[in-house]
Design a protein around this motif. Sequence first.
Motif: not given
Length: 235
Positions: A38-49
Amino acid sequence: MSAPTTSWAKLRQVVIATAHHGADTAAVRKAFGLGEGFADPELARISLVDATLPVSAGRYLELVGSTDGVGPVGRWLSKIGGRGGFVLSVQHPDPDAVRERCRTLGVRVPIDELAFGRTVLQLHPKDVGLVLEIDGIADRDEWFWDDIDPGPEAGARVDEIVGVEVPVADPAAMNVLWHRLLDLGEPAVPDQIELGGAFVKFVPGGPSADWTVVLRTASAAAVDPGLPGISFRLV
């Protein structure tokens, strides 16, 4: 002789950064028989995939990449050649005390915030050899992803993160510093710290992001994915 300590710390996530996120994640999944994760939902806000892949119960292998290539992670990846060990996420019951010991020992804490209501500290890599993330959760059996996918993944070819070897300039001194920051007493092994069933071993030759991640095999079909800049050793 130092006073006995009742503190503890647990290695939860080994984070690898890569400029080739899609291809590297696919290679790791194939080599180790891991699922989608899964993707850590917190990381998209800091421009990380992100791809967070459960390996054992509550321990994860995570691959991150920059979405734009120009942010701090993108610039760091360009500097190191596109791939390397990035963050070790360590659960600790008392992040406030860790923060205070950082102040006393002169360790910088550039990130001090809440995530999912929990204190998260990130210690400066120039002070502690890598980005050491302290995740403040008092219950050692609890983790952020227990309700998402606590692992392990069915059919995986590896079933535990045994440890990580990290090159630093002075392994013994770095080991002592980590023990003091985490309130784990004096080192039992000169160059190695035990973190809740997994080790971090400091080796000469750093600082360097060329880590070795040691994984326990569950199947003879497990293979090294062969990613330059990060090594895997299967045991």
